[in-house]
Scaffold this motif. Sequence first.
Motif, PDB file in Angstrom:
ATOM      1  N   PHE A  71       4.997  -1.211   2.089  1.00 39.90           N
ATOM      2  CA  PHE A  71       4.560   0.140   1.726  1.00 39.90           C
ATOM      3  C   PHE A  71       5.500   0.770   0.708  1.00 39.90           C
ATOM      4  N   LEU A  87       0.885   2.614   9.888  1.00 40.67           N
ATOM      5  CA  LEU A  87       1.649   1.400   9.576  1.00 40.67           C
ATOM      6  C   LEU A  87       1.101   0.168  10.293  1.00 40.67           C
ATOM      7  N   CYS A 131       0.830  -1.207   0.000  1.00 39.45           N
ATOM      8  CA  CYS A 131       0.000   0.000   0.000  1.00 39.45           C
ATOM      9  C   CYS A 131       0.865   1.257   0.000  1.00 39.45           C
ATOM     10  N   ASP A 132       0.221   2.399  -0.198  1.00 41.99           N
ATOM     11  CA  ASP A 132       0.929   3.677  -0.157  1.00 41.99           C
ATOM     12  C   ASP A 132       0.968   4.189   1.277  1.00 41.99           C
ATOM     13  N   LEU A 133       2.109   4.729   1.676  1.00 43.09           N
ATOM     14  CA  LEU A 133       2.287   5.283   3.012  1.00 43.09           C
ATOM     15  C   LEU A 133       2.547   6.780   2.861  1.00 43.09           C
ATOM     16  N   THR A 144       9.698  -2.233   1.730  1.00 48.42           N
ATOM     17  CA  THR A 144       9.565  -0.783   1.836  1.00 48.42           C
ATOM     18  C   THR A 144      10.353  -0.143   0.705  1.00 48.42           C
TER      19      THR A 144
END
Length: 575
Positions: free
Chosen positions: A205, A194, A100-102, A268
Amino acid sequence: MTVKTYPWWKDSTIYQIWPASFRDSNGDGFGDIPGIIKSLDHIKSLGASVVWLSPHYDSPQDDMGYDISNYEAIYEKYGTMDDMNQLIEEVHKRGLKLVCDLVINHTSSEHAWFKESKSSLDNPKRDWYIWRKPRYDDKGNRLPPTNWLSHFSGSAWNYDETTDEYYLCLFAKTQPDLNWENEETRNAIYKSALEFWFKKGVDGFRIDTAGMYSKKFAKDGKSFEDAPIVFPEQYYQPSSDFTTNGPRIHEFHKEMFEKVTSNYDVLTVGEVGHCSKEEALKYVSANEKEMNMMFLFDVVDVGSDKQDRFRYNGFTLKDFKDAVAAQSDFIKGTDAWSTVFIENHDQPRAVTRFGNTSNKQLWAKSAKLLALLQTTLTGTLYIYQGQEIGMTNLPRSWDIEEYKDINTINYWAQYKEKTPNDPEADKKLLDVINLVARDHARSPVQWDDSANGGFSTGTPWTRVNDNYKEINVKAQTGDPDSVFSFYQNAIKVRQLHKELFIHGDFEILDYENDKLFTYVKSSADQKSYVVLNFSNEDVPFKPLISGDLKLINSNVKDVNENTLTPYEGRVYLVE
């Protein structure tokens, strides 16, 4: 041959989804999570092993979801938390992973944290964002604390009447920057943005603006300095010297790794953009324990001013080679890792930018040429939705009113304010917008030749490209000559020769050549010779390497041993 094992994320092919424009399941004109679930088999059939989902969180959508009002909720047009739970399950059921996008440099101004912060000077969350008092000129006019330029035009500070102070917003006015100097803020971010999602089972992420959390203070440790004058014709100036790769940025990433990400087997990848090789290694050296890999923008920004994409001067093939080398080769001889990408949600379509879309044959051929380039470079491969079918930029004939991105809209409005009556200048800027604007990546995916390209049965939130009847998933699936089939095969070749293409060393052989891009990939046991014709002309083929060449991939059926046709590419094993 030695068989090595690597972390799963190194050998992955990652497919990015921009949810608003991917696939609409309910006819409201917006892509949604059920539409993504419906299309997972397409992604798997491409050869991707990881799905990267751009922001799906609750948001007012001023910046397409990068303005998050609640990290722990879903934007209603995309679906529900039950839909999201099902997506995680369906992705894993297919043997895929979900990233997912962080987005943690800023929130939306609608986030509960910011509403509290702005409510009073002594609110407990006041220091969760970056507030400063106004300045005044010698005539008593109120001015922002500094001359910093927002990435979306105008001042990077927004005045708030409630408390008579400005808050920092490096992007939109509704995207206030979080104050990472405050440990309480950081811990709240880790928990909400998170931990919440790791516990749901996401596999990592993509970290938005990963080099921007630490701002550089003046000598007093509290105030900020004005940015140097880079663009003399305007008051507000690029602030990257004070807002990117700041003094505590690595401390913050190390803390995030230690407190959260190290507890999970996750990926990441940080969006850093531009930095020196030395700085890049601080982020992604395995020994530094910060992030697994990073996005550098050398390739996607080639030809543009790094501070302003719409100040565009063009580029040569040599510039392009420089960019590819800088983006992929900085890890050589280190324990760091890199990424391979040429498109994403912030970039135009690669085949328009770096290929040739003047006719159907050259469009397909140059899209396949770019596939050969991408699938033979070192690092983790990222493919953006629609790239696998050669989707193009929006037509030049479209009016500026068709463009929806906040960056484009603000830039055009500011330009028209300064230049209200200059048709020739208008045309020049529109030409640049038509080449490099973010809008091109955000037009809906073209699934078939039905109305709206099969994206939606309703009216799409943004217009579908006119060429959807010629370029779509349905027409290319099962067609052995299609761009999609070529991507499928190129990814298979990449996986078959992982040591060479994913992990191998990279050496450019024809640096000065302005038509051909030729390089060698080498591992302990193998060597590959890649030659790509980036010109509109036939070019003599003269190998620059000794040894027998075995052709393992090409974007033409009948290879002439003496000539490379326009946009022809070949990948050889050297025996």
